[in-house]
Design a protein around this motif. Structure first.
Motif, PDB file in Angstrom:
ATOM      1  N   PHE A 432       0.844  -1.199   0.000  1.00 44.92           N
ATOM      2  CA  PHE A 432       0.000   0.000   0.000  1.00 44.92           C
ATOM      3  C   PHE A 432       0.878   1.247   0.000  1.00 44.92           C
ATOM      4  O   PHE A 432       1.869   1.314   0.740  1.00 44.92           O
ATOM      5  CB  PHE A 432      -0.891   0.033   1.239  1.00 44.92           C
ATOM      6  CG  PHE A 432      -2.119  -0.834   1.128  1.00 44.92           C
ATOM      7  CD1 PHE A 432      -2.159  -1.916   0.274  1.00 44.92           C
ATOM      8  CD2 PHE A 432      -3.243  -0.565   1.892  1.00 44.92           C
ATOM      9  CE1 PHE A 432      -3.279  -2.717   0.167  1.00 44.92           C
ATOM     10  CE2 PHE A 432      -4.377  -1.359   1.805  1.00 44.92           C
ATOM     11  CZ  PHE A 432      -4.394  -2.436   0.940  1.00 44.92           C
ATOM     12  N   ASP A 433       0.529   2.212  -0.836  1.00 42.93           N
ATOM     13  CA  ASP A 433       1.195   3.507  -0.723  1.00 42.93           C
ATOM     14  C   ASP A 433       0.435   4.357   0.296  1.00 42.93           C
ATOM     15  O   ASP A 433      -0.543   3.918   0.907  1.00 42.93           O
ATOM     16  CB  ASP A 433       1.302   4.196  -2.088  1.00 42.93           C
ATOM     17  CG  ASP A 433      -0.047   4.426  -2.748  1.00 42.93           C
ATOM     18  OD1 ASP A 433      -1.070   4.475  -2.035  1.00 42.93           O
ATOM     19  OD2 ASP A 433      -0.082   4.561  -3.983  1.00 42.93           O
ATOM     20  N   GLU A 434       0.883   5.581   0.470  1.00 43.53           N
ATOM     21  CA  GLU A 434       0.270   6.432   1.506  1.00 43.53           C
ATOM     22  C   GLU A 434      -1.193   6.723   1.200  1.00 43.53           C
ATOM     23  O   GLU A 434      -2.045   6.709   2.102  1.00 43.53           O
ATOM     24  CB  GLU A 434       1.058   7.734   1.634  1.00 43.53           C
ATOM     25  CG  GLU A 434       0.587   8.621   2.776  1.00 43.53           C
ATOM     26  CD  GLU A 434       1.469   9.855   2.956  1.00 43.53           C
ATOM     27  OE1 GLU A 434       0.968  10.864   3.471  1.00 43.53           O
ATOM     28  OE2 GLU A 434       2.648   9.785   2.576  1.00 43.53           O
ATOM     29  N   ALA A 435      -1.514   6.962  -0.077  1.00 43.06           N
ATOM     30  CA  ALA A 435      -2.900   7.239  -0.445  1.00 43.06           C
ATOM     31  C   ALA A 435      -3.788   6.021  -0.223  1.00 43.06           C
ATOM     32  O   ALA A 435      -4.935   6.152   0.224  1.00 43.06           O
ATOM     33  CB  ALA A 435      -2.969   7.690  -1.905  1.00 43.06           C
ATOM     34  N   GLU A 436      -3.275   4.842  -0.520  1.00 40.09           N
ATOM     35  CA  GLU A 436      -4.069   3.627  -0.311  1.00 40.09           C
ATOM     36  C   GLU A 436      -4.238   3.330   1.176  1.00 40.09           C
ATOM     37  O   GLU A 436      -5.291   2.826   1.601  1.00 40.09           O
ATOM     38  CB  GLU A 436      -3.398   2.451  -1.025  1.00 40.09           C
ATOM     39  CG  GLU A 436      -3.478   2.564  -2.543  1.00 40.09           C
ATOM     40  CD  GLU A 436      -2.572   1.578  -3.261  1.00 40.09           C
ATOM     41  OE1 GLU A 436      -2.767   1.384  -4.462  1.00 40.09           O
ATOM     42  OE2 GLU A 436      -1.657   1.026  -2.614  1.00 40.09           O
ATOM     43  N   THR A 437      -3.234   3.646   1.978  1.00 42.17           N
ATOM     44  CA  THR A 437      -3.367   3.504   3.426  1.00 42.17           C
ATOM     45  C   THR A 437      -4.467   4.408   3.962  1.00 42.17           C
ATOM     46  O   THR A 437      -5.300   3.993   4.776  1.00 42.17           O
ATOM     47  CB  THR A 437      -2.034   3.821   4.117  1.00 42.17           C
ATOM     48  OG1 THR A 437      -1.018   2.936   3.633  1.00 42.17           O
ATOM     49  CG2 THR A 437      -2.150   3.686   5.622  1.00 42.17           C
ATOM     50  N   ALA A 438      -4.487   5.663   3.494  1.00 40.53           N
ATOM     51  CA  ALA A 438      -5.538   6.591   3.921  1.00 40.53           C
ATOM     52  C   ALA A 438      -6.909   6.115   3.460  1.00 40.53           C
ATOM     53  O   ALA A 438      -7.899   6.236   4.194  1.00 40.53           O
ATOM     54  CB  ALA A 438      -5.244   7.985   3.374  1.00 40.53           C
ATOM     55  N   ALA A 439      -6.991   5.564   2.242  1.00 44.11           N
ATOM     56  CA  ALA A 439      -8.270   5.061   1.738  1.00 44.11           C
ATOM     57  C   ALA A 439      -8.765   3.888   2.571  1.00 44.11           C
ATOM     58  O   ALA A 439      -9.962   3.773   2.863  1.00 44.11           O
ATOM     59  CB  ALA A 439      -8.126   4.650   0.275  1.00 44.11           C
ATOM     60  N   ALA A 440      -7.856   3.000   2.977  1.00 47.01           N
ATOM     61  CA  ALA A 440      -8.251   1.858   3.796  1.00 47.01           C
ATOM     62  C   ALA A 440      -8.758   2.318   5.159  1.00 47.01           C
ATOM     63  O   ALA A 440      -9.784   1.823   5.655  1.00 47.01           O
ATOM     64  CB  ALA A 440      -7.070   0.900   3.957  1.00 47.01           C
ATOM     65  N   LEU A 441      -8.081   3.272   5.778  1.00 44.78           N
ATOM     66  CA  LEU A 441      -8.516   3.773   7.078  1.00 44.78           C
ATOM     67  C   LEU A 441      -9.860   4.479   6.977  1.00 44.78           C
ATOM     68  O   LEU A 441     -10.707   4.360   7.875  1.00 44.78           O
ATOM     69  CB  LEU A 441      -7.455   4.714   7.640  1.00 44.78           C
ATOM     70  CG  LEU A 441      -6.120   4.060   8.042  1.00 44.78           C
ATOM     71  CD1 LEU A 441      -5.089   5.116   8.390  1.00 44.78           C
ATOM     72  CD2 LEU A 441      -6.334   3.100   9.209  1.00 44.78           C
TER      73      LEU A 441
END
Length: 485
Positions: A432-441
């Motif tokens: 996961f990149d940072e944007a995908e981490t934020a999307a998951a949260l």
């Protein structure tokens, strides 16, 4: 350096006809390895999550849906369910059910209560590459928790939405562990039959494509009828003699080597012209017809795989078929490296005393079904001549596609990397990149799985803390007070 690699990847894309999203490849080495980077695509209007909004199906996904969650159609994924994995085992007490199917999806559903997954750039690239059909053998690799299993699961659901016939194995661990096994013959041509895993594979294909299999006839294997006729001319007729059963074939083995299979391309039990009106559903049902004939189940599973390879390659077609009628075929195998290591089966060496308690661990290559499912090395998976005649390149739209994924955390000592001799494309799945981490949260907060929404700073901290590991993201979110699950 980066610009030179992008130029090389553009040239490779122009030569191979890859989708535009593959321009973000780090590099393609000798035309057999492609590593996909987690380059952030700046798509206008991309939202962190579609939770709470009208969500598209996989067939409706566009670049605007990248880094958004979308629901899976579980009716198209019967093999992914935990209950499907225990269909041929003795039921266990509640809370102790056998774990199987797609564990990555089950963990997401346990946390959120929804069968939704994140649509990532790597998934868009993978779907596009499979649709183009120019790369018939793809091997997904990457670190633990990077999303290989969910990317493969999303591909399976997308392909079935598009009308593909997909053989999906959620974990090849099920092929090398658990269930009844029996010896078949001896020597190089022998091996071990695994009843439970063969019937599990047949059941999965039947649950997903039963009506479609009923409409597909058994195809003649190219050259087999001529070889059989030549062999019969040189051998005395033995129609009235009982077939000899090899010693150690296992319990319940029938005549003709214990298989009793539908003939392919012969004029015998199946009738002339190959199949004699039999269908692929008959092949699957025959392997499921007995609960004590391991050889019959394994041979039926391998015959079904061989028939689907022929169907996908266009190497043989039924006489009354029209061009373009057969469905496209995809083989999707997760945890593929289990097929190249030791198994959980063991036998007592002939010279050892039963009192010693020693056993010889069987290798996966000794299991006939596991050996037959090493499809990345199979030459029947594609037919360049038929593919070219259908308008594709070598292994193009006329060929079956094999996509396998490795596991980085094997339960058995399976090799972490594979040195395959057959040309194939290695796809490095990024974490996961940072944007995908934020999307998951954001998705966890919207579904009620998280106690609260994470701030942008917390998302950055969790990205640094987990290193893009989606599995650790759920576990370590509580360290910052954002408890998931």
């Amino acid at each position: 350096m980066t610009s030179a690699l992008l130029v090389a990847s553009r040239r490779a894309r122009q030569a191979q006809g890859l989708p535009r999203c593959l321009l973000h490849a780090i590099g393609i080495h000798a035309g057999t390895r492609a590593e996909f980077a987690s380059v952030a695509l700046q798509e206008a209007g991309t939202t962190p999550s579609t939770s709470g909004q009208e969500q598209p199906s996989s067939a409706q996904l566009t670049p605007a849906h990248l880094r958004s969650y979308y629901p899976l159609n579980l009716a198209l994924l019967p093999e992914a369910a935990r209950g499907s994995a225990g269909a041929f085992y003795t039921p266990r007490d509640p809370g102790h059910e056998r774990r199987g199917g797609c564990k990555a999806l089950q963990q997401e559903m346990e946390a959120t209560g929804r069968a939704s997954i994140l649509y990532r750039p790597i998934m868009a690239a993978l779907n596009g590459a499979v649709a183009a059909g120019q790369q018939p053998r793809l091997l997904l690799t990457g670190p633990a928790g990077c999303g290989k299993s969910l990317a493969l699961l999303g591909l399976v659901e997308w392909a079935r939405q598009q009308g593909w016939l997909v053989v999906y194995v959620p974990s090849c661990l099920a092929l090398v562990r658990g269930g009844y096994f029996a010896r078949r013959g001896r020597g190089a041509a022998g091996g071990w039959d695994t009843l439970t895993s063969a019937q599990q594979l047949l059941k999965g294909v039947m649950d997903a494509h039963g009506p479609l299999l009923q409409s597909l006839p058994v195809l003649p294997v190219p050259g087999r009828a001529a070889r059989r006729q030549q062999q019969q001319q040189h051998e005395p007729r033995q129609a009235d003699k009982p077939a000899k059963v090899e010693e150690g074939q296992g319990q319940g083995q029938g005549q003709a080597g214990g298989s009793g299979l539908l003939e392919e391309g012969s004029g015998s039990a199946s009738g002339a012209g190959g199949g004699g009106g039999r269908t692929l559903q008959d092949v699957a049902l025959r392997g499921l017809s007995s609960d004590d004939n391991a050889q019959l189940a394994v041979d039926s599973a391998l015959q079904l795989i061989r028939q689907l390879q022929l169907l996908g390659s266009g190497a043989a077609q039924p006489p009354d078929s029209q061009p373009g009628q057969p469905p496209r075929v995809l083989f999707a195998l997760d945890d593929y490296n289990y097929l190249y290591g030791p198994t959980d089966y063991g036998v007592q060496p002939p010279s050892a005393s039963p009192l010693q308690g020693r056993r010889r661990v069987l290798d996966a290559g000794e299991l006939i079904l596991a050996r037959g499912l090493r499809l990345l090395e199979s030459e029947l998976g594609t037919n360049p001549v038929a593919a070219a005649a259908a308008g594709g390149g070598a292994g193009g739209v006329g060929g079956a596609v094999v996509v396998a994924a490795t596991t980085a955390t094997p339960a058995l000592p399976a090799p972490r990397s594979l040195a395959l001799e057959v040309p194939h494309t290695v796809v490095e799945v990024p974490g996961f990149d940072e944007a995908e981490t934020a999307a998951a949260l954001a998705h966890y907060a919207a579904t009620g799985a998280a106690t609260r929404a994470a701030s942008a700073a917390e998302a950055r901290h969790l990205f640094a803390l987990t290193g893009g590991n989606g599995r650790e993201l759920r576990a370590k979110a509580g360290a910052l007070g954002v408890r998931v699950g």
